[in-house]
Write an enzyme that holds these catalytic residues in place. Structure first.
Site, PDB file in Angstrom:
ATOM      1  N   GLU A   6      47.625  29.057  42.628  1.00  0.00           N
ATOM      2  CA  GLU A   6      47.429  27.749  43.250  1.00  0.00           C
ATOM      3  C   GLU A   6      47.810  26.598  42.321  1.00  0.00           C
ATOM      4  O   GLU A   6      47.915  25.447  42.767  1.00  0.00           O
ATOM      5  CB  GLU A   6      45.986  27.595  43.726  1.00  0.00           C
ATOM      6  CG  GLU A   6      45.673  28.463  44.939  1.00  0.00           C
ATOM      7  CD  GLU A   6      44.289  28.231  45.494  1.00  0.00           C
ATOM      8  OE1 GLU A   6      43.449  27.643  44.777  1.00  0.00           O
ATOM      9  OE2 GLU A   6      44.038  28.638  46.642  1.00  0.00           O
ATOM     10  N   GLU A  52      39.984  49.848  37.153  1.00  0.00           N
ATOM     11  CA  GLU A  52      39.171  49.083  36.196  1.00  0.00           C
ATOM     12  C   GLU A  52      38.720  49.934  35.008  1.00  0.00           C
ATOM     13  O   GLU A  52      38.343  49.392  33.967  1.00  0.00           O
ATOM     14  CB  GLU A  52      37.960  48.475  36.882  1.00  0.00           C
ATOM     15  CG  GLU A  52      36.883  49.457  37.277  1.00  0.00           C
ATOM     16  CD  GLU A  52      35.665  48.744  37.840  1.00  0.00           C
ATOM     17  OE1 GLU A  52      34.577  48.924  37.267  1.00  0.00           O
ATOM     18  OE2 GLU A  52      35.795  48.004  38.840  1.00  0.00           O
TER      19      GLU A  52
END
Length: 320
Positions: free
Chosen positions: A93, A124
């Site tokens: 963004e 992970e």
């Protein structure tokens, strides 16, 4: 693929408030829908307080981000699951908002880009994959680990390798006892408490991390001169909404009519900073462009990191 070297017994012993049961929500499955919603929102109220308590640490993180970019380095977000996706969201963004891309802020998500829309839960636990992402890290960069638990092996691998490379390291976690905190330069530890649904860190923990990232990246961009007042002068007008926002911003900053702002923006070839200086100084776009070039953004310029006021002053006018 190298795992963390631990198993479920090690994870079971982890001290983290997000893994505890919340006594205030123990009866949630017996409530009507609207009461469930009210309960979730009531718990969310505590998130802002937790983030505000860490304001000093978030400020230190932002100063480290400014320093990294000013010396030609980059900011890296590293995370898995929801935490990692928030890093990707914040980074992508920045392009339309401040004209900043991966040359400045680069996200690394466990499991790769496809993990943005599809859960890759095992990723992970891969320490080596975490270390591998630091192939794009250089000495002096800032590497920010995002981990609700503060123990994620993927993040641990990235932070360890980043330290070896001479990068500045940081951790944002919602576990005040985060194991990884001891090995980083800056630790932002947020005590958001037990989740509404036990262990569902996409809820309060994620909201807290999003608030930290909002404050962090916004502070970095402001200090790097990406705004004039509270207006986005590096916004990329890539669609009708953003083009209209650009003209509106020039009207808000200068008080000039919309048609005049659009005309000067066109003369400035879409360069908002140049158009702004031209309108404030009442000069041509070419004169404004030269003044802008002579007064580039500078985080050390007190009260005017964007250089807009300095450029206008150089043209013999006092900017607001």
């Amino acid at each position: 693929m190298t795992r963390s070297g631990s198993d479920w017994r090690d994870v079971l012993s982890l001290r983290s408030p997000t893994e505890e049961r919340n006594p205030r929500t123990a009866m949630i499955d017996q409530l009507p829908t609207r009461e469930v919603v009210s309960l979730v929102l009531a718990e969310d109220r505590a998130v802002l307080t937790a983030v505000e308590a860490a304001a000093e640490q978030v400020g230190a993180l932002a100063e480290a981000g400014v320093a990294a970019v000013r010396r030609g380095g980059r900011i890296h977000y590293v995370g898995s699951g929801t935490s990692g996706r928030l890093g990707v969201l914040d980074a992508v963004e920045l392009r339309p908002t401040y004209d900043v891309g991966e040359e400045t802020v680069l996200p690394h998500l466990a499991g790769g880009p496809s993990a943005m829309t599809r859960a890759v839960e095992g990723a992970e636990d891969d320490v080596d994959a975490g270390r591998a992402v630091t192939a794009e890290v250089a000495a002096g960069d800032l590497v920010v680990g995002l981990s609700a638990s503060g123990r994620t092996p993927f993040v641990a691998g990235a932070l360890a390798a980043a330290r070896e490379l001479g990068a500045v390291t940081a951790l944002v976690s919602t576990n005040p006892a985060a194991p990884l905190a001891a090995g980083v330069d800056i630790a932002v530890l947020l005590d958001t408490g037990p989740e509404v649904v036990t262990g569902s860190t996409r809820m309060k923990a994620a909201t807290a991390q999003k608030l930290v990232l909002n404050a962090f990246s916004t502070a970095v961009m402001v200090r790097l001169g990406k705004t004039y007042s509270n207006l986005m002068i590096e916004v990329l007008p890539t669609n009708d909404k953003l083009r209209a926002r650009t003209v509106r911003m020039l009207v808000q900053a200068t008080g000039a009519p919309p048609d005049r702002c659009a005309e000067v923006l066109e003369e400035a070839r879409g360069r908002v900073r140049t158009a702004l200086v031209a309108l404030l100084a009442g000069c041509s776009a070419d004169e404004a462009a030269r003044a802008v070039e002579a007064h580039p953004p500078d985080a050390d310029r007190s009260g005017d990191p964007a250089g807009v006021r300095a450029a206008v002053a150089a043209l013999g006018v006092v900017a607001r």
